[in-house]
Write a protein that holds these residues in place. Structure first.
Motif, PDB file in Angstrom:
ATOM      1  N   PHE A   1       5.561  -9.439  -1.695  1.00 35.53           N
ATOM      2  CA  PHE A   1       5.719  -9.623  -3.288  1.00 35.53           C
ATOM      3  C   PHE A   1       6.913  -8.509  -3.846  1.00 35.53           C
ATOM      4  CE2 PHE A   1       1.720 -12.577  -2.234  1.00 35.53           C
ATOM      5  CZ  PHE A   1       2.741 -13.641  -2.675  1.00 35.53           C
ATOM      6  N   PHE A   2       6.589  -7.704  -2.948  1.00 33.24           N
ATOM      7  CA  PHE A   2       7.314  -6.478  -2.997  1.00 33.24           C
ATOM      8  C   PHE A   2       8.167  -5.694  -2.910  1.00 33.24           C
ATOM      9  CE2 PHE A   2       3.144  -6.698  -5.980  1.00 33.24           C
ATOM     10  CZ  PHE A   2       3.239  -6.546  -6.235  1.00 33.24           C
ATOM     11  N   ASN A   3       8.664  -6.688  -1.789  1.00 36.50           N
ATOM     12  CA  ASN A   3       9.891  -6.179  -1.075  1.00 36.50           C
ATOM     13  C   ASN A   3      10.031  -4.671  -0.567  1.00 36.50           C
ATOM     14  OD1 ASN A   3      11.287  -8.888  -1.577  1.00 36.50           O
ATOM     15  ND2 ASN A   3      11.412  -8.194  -3.847  1.00 36.50           N
ATOM     16  N   LYS A   4       8.398  -4.421   0.083  1.00 41.66           N
ATOM     17  CA  LYS A   4       8.220  -3.307   0.705  1.00 41.66           C
ATOM     18  C   LYS A   4       9.269  -3.456   2.489  1.00 41.66           C
ATOM     19  CE  LYS A   4       7.172  -1.418  -3.127  1.00 41.66           C
ATOM     20  NZ  LYS A   4       8.131  -0.096  -3.774  1.00 41.66           N
ATOM     21  N   ASP A   5       9.510  -2.593   2.850  1.00 43.00           N
ATOM     22  CA  ASP A   5       9.529  -2.752   4.047  1.00 43.00           C
ATOM     23  C   ASP A   5       8.021  -2.382   4.935  1.00 43.00           C
ATOM     24  OD1 ASP A   5       9.349   0.065   4.907  1.00 43.00           O
ATOM     25  OD2 ASP A   5      11.509   0.307   4.869  1.00 43.00           O
ATOM     26  N   ARG A   6       7.758  -2.756   6.409  1.00 46.67           N
ATOM     27  CA  ARG A   6       5.710  -2.278   7.177  1.00 46.67           C
ATOM     28  C   ARG A   6       5.805  -1.090   6.422  1.00 46.67           C
ATOM     29  NH1 ARG A   6       2.431  -4.964   9.817  1.00 46.67           N
ATOM     30  NH2 ARG A   6       2.873  -7.011   9.108  1.00 46.67           N
ATOM     31  N   SER A   7       6.937  -0.093   7.094  1.00 52.21           N
ATOM     32  CA  SER A   7       6.581   1.271   6.919  1.00 52.21           C
ATOM     33  C   SER A   7       5.850   1.517   4.836  1.00 52.21           C
ATOM     34  CB  SER A   7       7.988   2.486   7.661  1.00 52.21           C
ATOM     35  OG  SER A   7       7.570   3.091   6.584  1.00 52.21           O
ATOM     36  N   GLU A   8       6.509   1.621   4.276  1.00 49.04           N
ATOM     37  CA  GLU A   8       6.283   1.742   2.692  1.00 49.04           C
ATOM     38  C   GLU A   8       4.829   1.118   2.863  1.00 49.04           C
ATOM     39  OE1 GLU A   8       8.063   2.707  -1.516  1.00 49.04           O
ATOM     40  OE2 GLU A   8       9.358   1.632  -0.211  1.00 49.04           O
ATOM     41  N   ALA A   9       4.849  -0.751   3.488  1.00 53.22           N
ATOM     42  CA  ALA A   9       3.802  -1.258   2.567  1.00 53.22           C
ATOM     43  C   ALA A   9       2.867  -0.581   3.174  1.00 53.22           C
ATOM     44  CB  ALA A   9       3.896  -2.501   3.271  1.00 53.22           C
ATOM     45  N   THR A  10       2.685  -0.244   4.201  1.00 57.65           N
ATOM     46  CA  THR A  10       1.607   0.391   4.884  1.00 57.65           C
ATOM     47  C   THR A  10       0.940   1.842   4.578  1.00 57.65           C
ATOM     48  OG1 THR A  10       2.165   0.001   7.093  1.00 57.65           O
ATOM     49  CG2 THR A  10       0.782   0.955   7.320  1.00 57.65           C
ATOM     50  N   GLN A  11       1.735   3.015   3.912  1.00 59.92           N
ATOM     51  CA  GLN A  11       1.988   4.188   3.146  1.00 59.92           C
ATOM     52  C   GLN A  11       1.251   3.100   1.997  1.00 59.92           C
ATOM     53  OE1 GLN A  11       4.821   6.660   2.678  1.00 59.92           O
ATOM     54  NE2 GLN A  11       6.116   6.329   4.439  1.00 59.92           N
ATOM     55  N   ILE A  12       0.871   3.047   1.398  1.00 61.18           N
ATOM     56  CA  ILE A  12       1.024   2.305   0.019  1.00 61.18           C
ATOM     57  C   ILE A  12      -0.555   1.623   0.453  1.00 61.18           C
ATOM     58  CG2 ILE A  12       0.904   0.497  -1.607  1.00 61.18           C
ATOM     59  CD1 ILE A  12       4.067   0.825  -1.864  1.00 61.18           C
ATOM     60  N   MET A  13      -0.489   0.834   1.351  1.00 60.55           N
ATOM     61  CA  MET A  13      -2.016   0.430   1.156  1.00 60.55           C
ATOM     62  C   MET A  13      -2.943   1.077   1.658  1.00 60.55           C
ATOM     63  SD  MET A  13      -4.338  -0.770   3.580  1.00 60.55           S
ATOM     64  CE  MET A  13      -3.164   0.481   5.498  1.00 60.55           C
ATOM     65  N   MET A  14      -2.162   2.118   2.859  1.00 64.51           N
ATOM     66  CA  MET A  14      -3.657   2.840   2.533  1.00 64.51           C
ATOM     67  C   MET A  14      -3.666   4.784   1.474  1.00 64.51           C
ATOM     68  SD  MET A  14      -3.961   3.368   5.986  1.00 64.51           S
ATOM     69  CE  MET A  14      -5.499   4.766   5.473  1.00 64.51           C
ATOM     70  N   HIS A  15      -3.045   4.407   0.465  1.00 66.82           N
ATOM     71  CA  HIS A  15      -2.804   5.111  -0.315  1.00 66.82           C
ATOM     72  C   HIS A  15      -4.141   4.833  -0.853  1.00 66.82           C
ATOM     73  CE1 HIS A  15      -2.215   7.731  -4.126  1.00 66.82           C
ATOM     74  NE2 HIS A  15      -2.039   6.758  -4.566  1.00 66.82           N
ATOM     75  N   VAL A  16      -3.896   3.492  -0.966  1.00 68.63           N
ATOM     76  CA  VAL A  16      -5.377   2.478  -2.221  1.00 68.63           C
ATOM     77  C   VAL A  16      -6.163   2.715  -1.871  1.00 68.63           C
ATOM     78  CG1 VAL A  16      -5.980   0.013  -2.789  1.00 68.63           C
ATOM     79  CG2 VAL A  16      -3.468   0.487  -2.647  1.00 68.63           C
ATOM     80  N   HIS A  17      -6.178   2.374  -0.316  1.00 69.22           N
ATOM     81  CA  HIS A  17      -7.236   2.737   0.825  1.00 69.22           C
ATOM     82  C   HIS A  17      -7.786   4.247   0.084  1.00 69.22           C
ATOM     83  CE1 HIS A  17     -10.244   1.984   4.154  1.00 69.22           C
ATOM     84  NE2 HIS A  17      -9.959   2.753   4.260  1.00 69.22           N
ATOM     85  N   GLN A  18      -7.578   4.754   0.498  1.00 70.53           N
ATOM     86  CA  GLN A  18      -8.113   6.322   0.016  1.00 70.53           C
ATOM     87  C   GLN A  18      -8.391   6.981  -1.342  1.00 70.53           C
ATOM     88  OE1 GLN A  18      -5.149   7.939   3.071  1.00 70.53           O
ATOM     89  NE2 GLN A  18      -5.678   8.059   4.392  1.00 70.53           N
ATOM     90  N   ASN A  19      -7.341   6.043  -2.082  1.00 68.37           N
ATOM     91  CA  ASN A  19      -7.483   7.138  -3.484  1.00 68.37           C
ATOM     92  C   ASN A  19      -7.759   5.718  -4.279  1.00 68.37           C
ATOM     93  OD1 ASN A  19      -5.430   9.552  -3.274  1.00 68.37           O
ATOM     94  ND2 ASN A  19      -4.365   8.161  -1.898  1.00 68.37           N
ATOM     95  N   GLY A  20      -7.936   4.355  -3.921  1.00 71.13           N
ATOM     96  CA  GLY A  20      -8.897   3.702  -5.172  1.00 71.13           C
ATOM     97  C   GLY A  20      -7.865   2.501  -6.409  1.00 71.13           C
ATOM     98  N   VAL A  21      -6.215   3.249  -5.725  1.00 70.52           N
ATOM     99  CA  VAL A  21      -5.614   2.311  -6.393  1.00 70.52           C
ATOM    100  C   VAL A  21      -4.298   2.666  -6.551  1.00 70.52           C
ATOM    101  CG1 VAL A  21      -5.849   3.978  -8.852  1.00 70.52           C
ATOM    102  CG2 VAL A  21      -4.852   1.446  -9.038  1.00 70.52           C
ATOM    103  N   GLY A  22      -3.405   1.983  -6.032  1.00 71.84           N
ATOM    104  CA  GLY A  22      -1.595   2.857  -6.564  1.00 71.84           C
ATOM    105  C   GLY A  22      -0.992   1.599  -6.750  1.00 71.84           C
ATOM    106  N   GLU A  23       0.249   1.934  -7.137  1.00 71.00           N
ATOM    107  CA  GLU A  23       1.211   1.405  -7.881  1.00 71.00           C
ATOM    108  C   GLU A  23       2.361   0.672  -6.223  1.00 71.00           C
ATOM    109  OE1 GLU A  23       3.455   3.815 -10.560  1.00 71.00           O
ATOM    110  OE2 GLU A  23       6.084   2.607  -9.746  1.00 71.00           O
ATOM    111  N   CYS A  24       2.582  -0.956  -6.435  1.00 73.42           N
ATOM    112  CA  CYS A  24       3.467  -1.735  -6.287  1.00 73.42           C
ATOM    113  C   CYS A  24       4.481  -1.816  -6.215  1.00 73.42           C
ATOM    114  CB  CYS A  24       3.187  -3.082  -5.867  1.00 73.42           C
ATOM    115  SG  CYS A  24       1.668  -3.346  -6.170  1.00 73.42           S
ATOM    116  N   GLY A  25       4.831  -1.105  -7.856  1.00 75.14           N
ATOM    117  CA  GLY A  25       6.337  -1.132  -8.647  1.00 75.14           C
ATOM    118  C   GLY A  25       6.248  -0.849  -9.396  1.00 75.14           C
ATOM    119  N   VAL A  26       7.306  -1.665 -10.552  1.00 77.82           N
ATOM    120  CA  VAL A  26       7.450  -1.396 -11.771  1.00 77.82           C
ATOM    121  C   VAL A  26       8.156  -2.378 -12.805  1.00 77.82           C
ATOM    122  CG1 VAL A  26       7.845  -0.027 -14.360  1.00 77.82           C
ATOM    123  CG2 VAL A  26       6.867   1.192 -12.156  1.00 77.82           C
ATOM    124  N   PHE A  27       7.666  -3.273 -13.249  1.00 69.33           N
ATOM    125  CA  PHE A  27       8.660  -4.383 -13.139  1.00 69.33           C
ATOM    126  C   PHE A  27       8.783  -4.822 -15.429  1.00 69.33           C
ATOM    127  CE2 PHE A  27       6.317  -4.657  -9.234  1.00 69.33           C
ATOM    128  CZ  PHE A  27       8.047  -4.626  -9.479  1.00 69.33           C
TER     129      PHE A  27
END
Ligand code: TYC
Length: 102
Positions: free
Chosen positions: A46-72
């Motif tokens: 849904f956010f057109n991320k490649d696997r590497s960026e998607a994994t980084q964002i997911m881990m950021h959310v996992h560790q920080n509680g919240v993270g940005e997928c995009g701005v629309f």
């Protein structure tokens, strides 16, 4: 600059003001149960991320509680939140996706 026309056939350039659209962040919230792989899949689909960026964002959310997928714009952000929440519900994951005004 904008268009215009004068009797002589001379082009007249006039300024047409544009307006900045209101923008919204789409955020993913952490929880204890949604599989990491599902969150990565959501970010790719849904956010057109490649696997590497998607994994980084997911881990950021996992560790920080919240993270940005995009701005629309409002309608696009709302649609993405609905699509994510519908897929999470279908798979019975408690994943939460929200939007907030920038
Ligand atoms: N915390 C989840 C786990 O350990 C993974 C997760 C990441 C869940 C991001 C939601 O938005 C989220 N399986």
């Amino acid at each position: 600059e904008g268009n215009g026309r004068e009797g002589s056939g001379t082009a007249v350039l006039t300024r047409t003001r544009t307006r900045k659209p209101n923008l919204y962040r789409v955020l993913l919230l952490n929880d204890d149960y949604t599989p990491m792989e599902f969150v990565v899949h959501v970010l790719e689909r849904f956010f057109n991320k490649d696997r590497s960026e998607a994994t980084q964002i997911m881990m950021h959310v996992h560790q920080n509680g919240v993270g940005e997928c995009g701005v629309f714009t409002y309608e696009v952000a709302e649609t993405k939140v609905t699509l994510v929440m519908d897929l999470a519900r279908k798979h019975m994951h408690p994943l939460q996706c929200v939007m907030e005004k920038k």
